[in-house]
Design an enzyme around this catalytic site. Structure first.
Site, PDB file in Angstrom:
ATOM      1  CG  HIS A   1      -4.451   2.305  -1.949  1.00 36.16           C
ATOM      2  ND1 HIS A   1      -4.490   2.827  -0.865  1.00 36.16           N
ATOM      3  CD2 HIS A   1      -5.645   2.364  -2.681  1.00 36.16           C
ATOM      4  CE1 HIS A   1      -5.576   3.159  -0.587  1.00 36.16           C
ATOM      5  NE2 HIS A   1      -6.492   2.896  -1.760  1.00 36.16           N
TER       6      HIS A   1
ATOM      7  CD  GLU B   1      -5.817   2.847   7.454  1.00 33.39           C
ATOM      8  OE1 GLU B   1      -6.203   1.766   8.002  1.00 33.39           O
ATOM      9  OE2 GLU B   1      -6.105   2.987   6.408  1.00 33.39           O
TER      10      GLU B   1
ATOM     11  CD  GLU C   1      -9.855   4.104  -0.850  1.00 29.90           C
ATOM     12  OE1 GLU C   1     -10.778   4.232  -0.091  1.00 29.90           O
ATOM     13  OE2 GLU C   1      -8.809   3.603  -0.361  1.00 29.90           O
TER      14      GLU C   1
ATOM     15  CG  PHE D   1     -13.159  -7.398  12.207  1.00 30.63           C
ATOM     16  CD1 PHE D   1     -14.351  -7.291  11.974  1.00 30.63           C
ATOM     17  CD2 PHE D   1     -12.802  -8.898  12.410  1.00 30.63           C
ATOM     18  CE1 PHE D   1     -15.570  -8.073  12.046  1.00 30.63           C
ATOM     19  CE2 PHE D   1     -13.953 -10.037  12.429  1.00 30.63           C
ATOM     20  CZ  PHE D   1     -15.244  -9.550  12.037  1.00 30.63           C
TER      21      PHE D   1
ATOM     22  CD1 TRP E   1     -14.221  -1.922  -1.603  1.00 26.50           C
ATOM     23  CD2 TRP E   1     -14.173  -0.767   0.098  1.00 26.50           C
ATOM     24  NE1 TRP E   1     -13.401  -0.736  -2.045  1.00 26.50           N
ATOM     25  CE2 TRP E   1     -13.873   0.152  -1.113  1.00 26.50           C
ATOM     26  CE3 TRP E   1     -14.392  -0.075   1.327  1.00 26.50           C
ATOM     27  CZ2 TRP E   1     -13.672   1.587  -1.000  1.00 26.50           C
ATOM     28  CZ3 TRP E   1     -13.974   1.325   1.364  1.00 26.50           C
ATOM     29  CH2 TRP E   1     -13.624   2.000   0.304  1.00 26.50           C
TER      30      TRP E   1
ATOM     31  CG  ASP F   1      -2.528   0.663   0.988  1.00 25.08           C
ATOM     32  OD1 ASP F   1      -2.185   1.857   0.588  1.00 25.08           O
ATOM     33  OD2 ASP F   1      -3.339  -0.183   0.814  1.00 25.08           O
TER      34      ASP F   1
HETATM   35  C1  ACM Z   1     -10.655  -0.259   0.890  1.00 22.32           C
HETATM   36  O1  ACM Z   1     -11.486  -0.376   1.979  1.00 22.32           O
HETATM   37  N1  ACM Z   1     -10.272   0.694   0.070  1.00 22.32           N
HETATM   38  C2  ACM Z   1     -10.760  -1.692   0.080  1.00 22.32           C
END
Ligand code: ACM
Length: 515
Positions: A246, A451, A309, A400, A374, A185
């Site tokens: 990403h 994160e 994204e 989660f 997602w 990422d």
């Molecule tokens: C994502 O949560 N960007 C897959």
């Protein structure tokens, strides 16, 4: 008129007996109780009735469990546990039967995966029992969904091989069978590449705001070991190389694959980044090389290429983007589709199947592509109706990293919270109306973005007990699920899923759902 009433009472009584007496998670789908118990307080014998090399591996794990439980296993006893790999293969791939009688326990499966799952059920029955007597019963069990996944982001924060193995241990105990390993990422590249060493020399490390360094990566040897570890638990690892967005860590290591020549740092902030891969022959060669290296390490059929994204600003504004668009007579907004198409070509030439996040549906990808939905279930529903295979991971039920309680300190960072009862209510088939589309729903998955998960204690805090709820949502038929019963069974397996010495004990019902 009275008949339905009695039938109802009988069914309720049956459910109560079943709930009280079967402390297994996820709940098996068919349990018939009988009288008596298998008594192993003195000793027992373990035998392979019929099996192959894989059955010997399952047997090894059975013996290791019994040894840890201090069960006296001897070579000749009237009380015997049998592993029986079916010759006639009448059971489905992951199904098993566990037959417990006063002197004999038989686990039957058409595959070693089935035997492994039957053995997990037996382990939980033994774990919940302190008298060394297991009540006699016959369990016939098979999963509701073929895909039962857990994801882990190791880019935002790196977790070493030992943590990954613990994760796989827990997954195996819960009959979860796909580990989606988010290896790359913006904030870090985590897989050793022999061909592109700067990916880890530079791309695996970032300087935090306080000046400290964060990073790490898995060597190819470590990855091979983890793949083998997963295999022994009947878990397939799906590696994810997230492109074309990403990708800041790639661009920090190799600016030539980005849209601008300037060098960038691996970012130490989160959120969607503008730095994305720019299409070029060199970029596509790089990606083909990386897919080659990655697919050589991961023998599973499935490969995740991300695709989520993707802000198109740099494709539109950079010289590289404009030049590529002019040379190929393409608009920059077609680049996303181009990346997916190229990845699909490369992967299908290697006999691998591509999985991508919901956004790639907007690129009208080939039918063979699997969509991981997602944001919600909308992309997944649409994809299933179009004939794609779908994995449901709608964030409000399956992320989660979201707080478990609204009073959690992370309030404000996340848009919502995800209490245990909501995680438990997840059903991948919700909202899918047509039977044809329902058949395309492969299963579901929980995702753990890191994160704000910096250490293993926090990781454990975030996944438990919701991972147990997820396993039941994916294994147990929806008609057999019951939240109150689930909570009781959780209590009976307290501290089973995590090795106490390695991580702090887990209070499995720490979070009370908000009324
Ligand atoms: C994502 O949560 N960007 C897959």
């Amino acid at each position: 008129m009275k008949k339905p009433f009695f039938v109802l009472i009988f069914l309720c009584a049956f459910c109560i007996i079943r709930a009280q007496q079967t402390p297994v998670l996820p709940l098996p789908n068919d349990i018939i109780r009988s009288t008596g118990a298998f008594d192993y307080s003195k000793e027992m014998e373990v035998k392979i009735m019929r099996g192959d090399e894989g059955t010997k591996q399952v047997n090894k794990q059975l013996l290791a469990f019994l040894s840890a439980k201090k069960v006296n296993v001897i070579s000749s006893s009237p009380n015997t546990v049998y592993l029986n790999l079916q010759k006639e293969k009448t059971l489905t791939t992951e199904a098993y039967e566990l037959n417990i009688t006063p002197h004999q326990i038989t686990i039957t499966g058409a595959t070693n995966a089935g035997l492994f799952y039957g053995m997990q059920t037996l382990f939980q029955l033994m774990n919940a029992d302190t008298s060394k007597q297991i009540a006699c019963m016959q369990i016939k069990d098979a999963p509701a969904f073929a895909y039962r996944g857990m994801h882990l982001d190791v880019s935002r924060h790196f977790f070493g091989p030992d943590v990954i193995k613990q994760y796989l241990d827990v997954m195996g105990k819960l009959k979860l069978n796909y580990f989606h390993w988010h290896l790359t990422d913006d904030q870090g590249w985590r897989m050793e590449s022999k061909k592109y060493p700067r990916l880890t020399e530079k791309g695996a490390w970032r300087t935090e705001k306080d000046g400290s360094r964060h990073g790490g990566y898995y060597t190819q040897e470590e990855i091979k070991e983890i793949v083998q570890y997963a295999k022994e638990r009947f878990i397939t690892i799906i590696p994810e190389i997230d492109i074309p967005g990403h990708s800041s860590a790639i661009i920090a290591a190799y600016p030539e694959f980005g849209c601008y020549p300037d060098s960038i740092q691996v970012p130490n902030t989160f959120g969607i980044k503008e730095n994305i891969l720019c299409p070029s022959d060199a970029t596509f060669r790089f990606l083909a090389d990386i897919l080659e290296e990655t697919t050589n390490l991961f023998p599973g059929r499935y490969f995740h290429i991300g695709g989520d994204e993707v802000p198109t600003k740099q494709w539109e504004q950079s010289e590289r983007g404009k030049t590529y668009a002019a040379a190929h007579n393409l608009k920059p907004d077609a680049f996303h589709a181009l990346f997916i198409e190229r990845m699909q070509e490369t992967l299908s030439s290697k006999n691998k199947d591509l999985i991508g996040w919901g956004e790639i549906l907007e690129t009208s990808p080939a039918k063979e592509i699997t969509i991981m939905s997602w944001r919600n279930t909308k992309a997944g529903t649409e994809a299933a109706e179009k004939g794609h295979r779908v994995i449901m991971t709608p964030r409000t039920f399956c992320y989660f990293d979201y707080p478990q309680d609204w009073d959690d300190e992370k309030k404000g960072i996340y848009m919502t919270y995800l209490p245990l009862d909501k995680a438990y209510s997840f059903n991948p088939l919700d909202k899918i109306k047509s039977k044809e589309a329902q058949k395309k729903i492969w299963g579901g998955q929980a995702c753990v973005w890191t994160e704000f998960i910096e250490d293993t204690e926090t990781l454990q805090y975030q996944i438990f007990p919701r991972i147990v709820a997820m396993s039941e949502s994916l294994w147990t038929n929806n008609s057999g699920k019951n939240y109150a019963d689930f909570e009781k069974r959780l209590k009976s397996q307290k501290n089973y899923f995590v090795k106490e010495k390695e991580l702090p004990p887990v209070d499995l019902i720490r979070f009370k759902p908000k009324k």
